[in-house]
Motif scaffolding. Structure first.
Motif, short mmCIF file in Angstrom:
data_model
loop_
_atom_site.label_atom_id
_atom_site.label_comp_id
_atom_site.label_asym_id
_atom_site.label_seq_id
_atom_site.Cartn_x
_atom_site.Cartn_y
_atom_site.Cartn_z
N SER A 270 70.70 7.13 -28.79
CA SER A 270 71.86 7.29 -29.67
C SER A 270 73.02 8.01 -28.99
O SER A 270 73.97 8.40 -29.64
CB SER A 270 71.45 8.02 -30.94
N SER A 271 72.90 8.21 -27.68
CA SER A 271 73.97 8.87 -26.92
C SER A 271 73.82 8.50 -25.45
O SER A 271 72.80 7.94 -25.04
CB SER A 271 73.86 10.38 -27.07
N PHE A 272 74.85 8.83 -24.67
CA PHE A 272 74.77 8.57 -23.23
C PHE A 272 73.62 9.37 -22.61
O PHE A 272 72.93 8.89 -21.73
CB PHE A 272 76.09 8.91 -22.53
N LYS A 273 73.41 10.57 -23.11
CA LYS A 273 72.34 11.43 -22.61
C LYS A 273 70.98 10.75 -22.80
O LYS A 273 70.13 10.79 -21.90
CB LYS A 273 72.37 12.77 -23.34
N ASP A 274 70.78 10.10 -23.95
CA ASP A 274 69.54 9.38 -24.21
C ASP A 274 69.39 8.18 -23.27
O ASP A 274 68.31 7.91 -22.76
CB ASP A 274 69.49 8.89 -25.66
N VAL A 275 70.50 7.46 -23.07
CA VAL A 275 70.49 6.30 -22.17
C VAL A 275 70.17 6.76 -20.75
O VAL A 275 69.38 6.13 -20.04
CB VAL A 275 71.85 5.55 -22.22
N LYS A 276 70.76 7.87 -20.35
CA LYS A 276 70.53 8.43 -19.01
C LYS A 276 69.05 8.78 -18.83
O LYS A 276 68.46 8.49 -17.79
CB LYS A 276 71.39 9.69 -18.85
N LYS A 277 68.46 9.36 -19.86
CA LYS A 277 67.05 9.73 -19.82
C LYS A 277 66.15 8.49 -19.71
O LYS A 277 65.18 8.47 -18.96
CB LYS A 277 66.69 10.50 -21.10
N ALA A 278 66.52 7.43 -20.43
CA ALA A 278 65.71 6.22 -20.46
C ALA A 278 65.87 5.35 -19.22
O ALA A 278 64.93 4.66 -18.81
CB ALA A 278 66.07 5.40 -21.70
N THR A 279 67.05 5.38 -18.58
CA THR A 279 67.33 4.44 -17.49
C THR A 279 67.64 5.09 -16.14
O THR A 279 67.71 4.38 -15.15
CB THR A 279 68.56 3.57 -17.84
N LYS A 280 67.87 6.38 -16.10
CA LYS A 280 68.30 7.13 -14.91
C LYS A 280 69.76 6.83 -14.53
O LYS A 280 70.21 7.21 -13.46
CB LYS A 280 67.40 6.85 -13.70
N LEU A 281 70.49 6.14 -15.39
CA LEU A 281 71.90 5.83 -15.16
C LEU A 281 72.70 7.10 -14.94
O LEU A 281 72.66 8.01 -15.77
CB LEU A 281 72.46 5.07 -16.37
N GLY A 282 73.36 7.22 -13.82
CA GLY A 282 74.20 8.37 -13.54
C GLY A 282 73.49 9.59 -12.99
O GLY A 282 74.09 10.65 -12.87
N LYS A 283 72.22 9.46 -12.65
CA LYS A 283 71.47 10.63 -12.19
C LYS A 283 71.58 10.89 -10.69
O LYS A 283 71.24 11.96 -10.23
CB LYS A 283 70.00 10.49 -12.56
N ALA A 284 72.05 9.91 -9.91
CA ALA A 284 72.11 10.11 -8.46
C ALA A 284 73.52 10.50 -8.03
O ALA A 284 73.89 11.66 -8.11
CB ALA A 284 71.63 8.86 -7.73
N CYS A 285 74.31 9.54 -7.60
CA CYS A 285 75.63 9.88 -7.04
C CYS A 285 76.69 10.15 -8.12
O CYS A 285 77.66 10.84 -7.88
CB CYS A 285 76.11 8.78 -6.09
N GLY A 286 76.50 9.57 -9.31
CA GLY A 286 77.43 9.83 -10.41
C GLY A 286 78.62 8.90 -10.50
O GLY A 286 79.41 9.01 -11.43
N LYS A 287 78.77 7.97 -9.56
CA LYS A 287 79.92 7.06 -9.58
C LYS A 287 79.95 6.17 -10.82
O LYS A 287 81.00 5.71 -11.23
CB LYS A 287 79.92 6.18 -8.33
N CYS A 288 78.81 5.93 -11.41
CA CYS A 288 78.72 5.00 -12.54
C CYS A 288 78.84 5.69 -13.90
O CYS A 288 78.84 5.02 -14.93
CB CYS A 288 77.40 4.25 -12.48
N LYS A 289 78.92 7.00 -13.92
CA LYS A 289 78.92 7.72 -15.20
C LYS A 289 80.00 7.26 -16.17
O LYS A 289 79.73 7.01 -17.34
CB LYS A 289 79.08 9.23 -14.97
N LYS A 290 81.23 7.13 -15.67
CA LYS A 290 82.34 6.73 -16.53
C LYS A 290 82.09 5.35 -17.14
O LYS A 290 82.24 5.15 -18.34
CB LYS A 290 83.64 6.75 -15.73
N LYS A 291 81.67 4.40 -16.28
CA LYS A 291 81.37 3.05 -16.74
C LYS A 291 80.20 3.05 -17.72
O LYS A 291 80.21 2.35 -18.73
CB LYS A 291 81.01 2.17 -15.54
N GLY A 292 79.20 3.85 -17.39
CA GLY A 292 78.00 3.94 -18.23
C GLY A 292 78.29 4.51 -19.60
O GLY A 292 77.78 4.03 -20.61
N LYS A 293 79.13 5.55 -19.64
CA LYS A 293 79.50 6.16 -20.92
C LYS A 293 80.28 5.16 -21.78
O LYS A 293 80.06 5.05 -22.98
CB LYS A 293 80.33 7.42 -20.70
#
Length: 61
Positions: free
Chosen positions: A27-50
């Motif tokens: 229900s949030s980007f934080k949840d998506v990050k936890k489920a997929t690892k999106l944005g956990k390494a270099c961070g370049k995708c965070k803006k797109k992911g959010k």
């Protein structure tokens, strides 16, 4: 929407993976990050992911 398009190249997370996370209760980007690892390494995708997460969550309502 091309569900095979990679959003996070570090972990090979696709738009489909983000959609699946939202469908499974994220229900949030934080949840998506936890489920997929999106944005956990270099961070370049965070803006797109959010942005994608926000778009998918707004369609859920």
């Amino acid at each position: 929407m091309n569900l095979n398009k990679v959003v996070c190249s570090c972990y090979k997370v696709t738009k489909g993976d983000v959609l699946k996370a939202v469908e499974n209760g994220a229900s949030s980007f934080k949840d998506v990050k936890k489920a997929t690892k999106l944005g956990k390494a270099c961070g370049k995708c965070k803006k797109k992911g959010k942005k994608l997460t926000k778009k998918l969550l707004s369609k859920q309502k």
